[in-house]
Design an enzyme around this catalytic site. Sequence first.
Site, PDB file in Angstrom:
ATOM      1  N   PRO B 149       1.807  -2.146  74.036  1.00  0.00           N
ATOM      2  CA  PRO B 149       3.110  -2.332  74.699  1.00  0.00           C
ATOM      3  C   PRO B 149       3.603  -3.770  74.759  1.00  0.00           C
ATOM      4  O   PRO B 149       3.727  -4.352  75.839  1.00  0.00           O
ATOM      5  CB  PRO B 149       2.831  -1.786  76.099  1.00  0.00           C
ATOM      6  CG  PRO B 149       1.375  -2.073  76.319  1.00  0.00           C
ATOM      7  CD  PRO B 149       0.704  -1.929  74.983  1.00  0.00           C
ATOM      8  N   CYS B 150       3.940  -4.353  73.621  1.00  0.00           N
ATOM      9  CA  CYS B 150       4.446  -5.726  73.626  1.00  0.00           C
ATOM     10  C   CYS B 150       5.812  -5.815  74.308  1.00  0.00           C
ATOM     11  O   CYS B 150       6.250  -6.909  74.667  1.00  0.00           O
ATOM     12  CB  CYS B 150       4.493  -6.293  72.216  1.00  0.00           C
ATOM     13  SG  CYS B 150       5.492  -5.357  71.073  1.00  0.00           S
ATOM     14  N   HIS B 151       6.465  -4.650  74.521  1.00  0.00           N
ATOM     15  CA  HIS B 151       7.741  -4.687  75.245  1.00  0.00           C
ATOM     16  C   HIS B 151       7.526  -5.072  76.715  1.00  0.00           C
ATOM     17  O   HIS B 151       8.473  -5.407  77.408  1.00  0.00           O
ATOM     18  CB  HIS B 151       8.452  -3.327  75.150  1.00  0.00           C
ATOM     19  CG  HIS B 151       7.653  -2.167  75.671  1.00  0.00           C
ATOM     20  ND1 HIS B 151       6.670  -1.550  74.936  1.00  0.00           N
ATOM     21  CD2 HIS B 151       7.671  -1.526  76.869  1.00  0.00           C
ATOM     22  CE1 HIS B 151       6.130  -0.569  75.641  1.00  0.00           C
ATOM     23  NE2 HIS B 151       6.713  -0.541  76.826  1.00  0.00           N
TER      24      HIS B 151
END
Lengths: 153, 182
Positions: B149-151
Site C-alpha cells: 500500500p504505497c498509497h
Amino acid sequence: MQAEIPPFERFYVEHRDEVLGYLRRLLGQRAEDAWQETFLRALRAYDRLQHARNLRSWVFTIATNVAMDELRVKPQPPVDEAPVSEIRRDAFRELEHLTGDLPPTERAAVVLRYGYDLPYAQIADALGSSEDAARAAASSGVRRLRRTHERHA
Amino acid sequence: MNVTPDLDHRFREAALREGLIDVRYDIVESPVGDLFVAATDRGLARISYRLEGMEETLARTFGSRVLRSPLDEVRRELDEYFAGERKVFDLPLDLRVAPFPAGVLAELAHVPYGQTETYGALAAKAGRPRAARAVGTVMNRNPIPIVLPCHRIVGANGSLTGYAGGLDVKLQLLQLEGAMLA
C-alpha cells in the site's frame, strides 16, 4: 541491434490464425489437435530461442512436423471444404481442393509455397530438407495436381 | 481461419497445466481504472496502472513465456478490497527486487488499512532513518501497488506528494479506506 524475443503472448496472437489455416489445408478436420500440439511444442522450446528472426517460418516448421507425424500415422485425410481467405495465386486456388491426394512432403511444400508465399529457403527449413529438395517437392506436387485436375476435368 | 474462443481457451489451459508459463497476466477492471495484474507460480508479481507494453516488461523480468490467462484469486481479492470488504490481502507475492527495496516494501506491507505513514517514518522502520528520498523512489517503483500500500505513504506535512496511478487515485484509495487526511 538484435530484435528482442517477443513475449510468447504476442507471438501466439500473431500466428495462431494462419497456423490453424495452414493445418486445416494439410489435415482437414484433424487440424485442431495438431494446432494445439504445434503451439505447445513452440512453448516448450520458446525459452531456448536465441533470436527473434524468422519466428513465422519457425512456427510453420513446427506445424509441418506435427502435420507430417499425423499424416504418416493416418494418411489420406479428408480435405477441408472451408473457404480459404489468403490465397495469393489463381492457379493454386483452382487446384487446392486436390492437395489431399498428394504425398505429405509435396503437400506441405505446395501449401507453404502457394498458399503462404514462403520462400524456398524457409520451406526447406520447415521440411528439414535442402532448398533444392523443397523446390523439387513443390514442383512435383504441382505437376501431380495438374494431372489429377486434368483427369477430373 | 480464426481460432475459436473455445480452442484458444483449451490451449491456454493446456499450457498452464504443463507448467510451461513463466508469468501470466490479466486485466482487472476496478473503480480506479483497468489494472494490469501478473502472477508467477510463486505468487502475485505485478500490478500496473499502465497497460501498454507490460508484456515486454514481464518478459524481461520473469522470462519470455508470457501468457494471458484469468487470475481469479487476484481478481476476487481486488474486487473485495474495492467493495470495502477486504482490509488485508492474503495473496502470496513474488517480489524480485534488490535488498534495500525489499526491506522497505516488507515494512510497507505492515502499514495498516486506513492509516498513513510518512516517507521518513517508513525509512526509519526500514533501518535507514535518513533515506526518506530513497524510500520515495522505492514507492515510485513499487511493483505491486494497492496490495503493497504505497498509497498510504504521505509527505511529512501530510501532503499526498505523488503516485504512479495519479494523485486522484491515491486520494480515492485513501478515502475508500476511510483514512483521516490532513
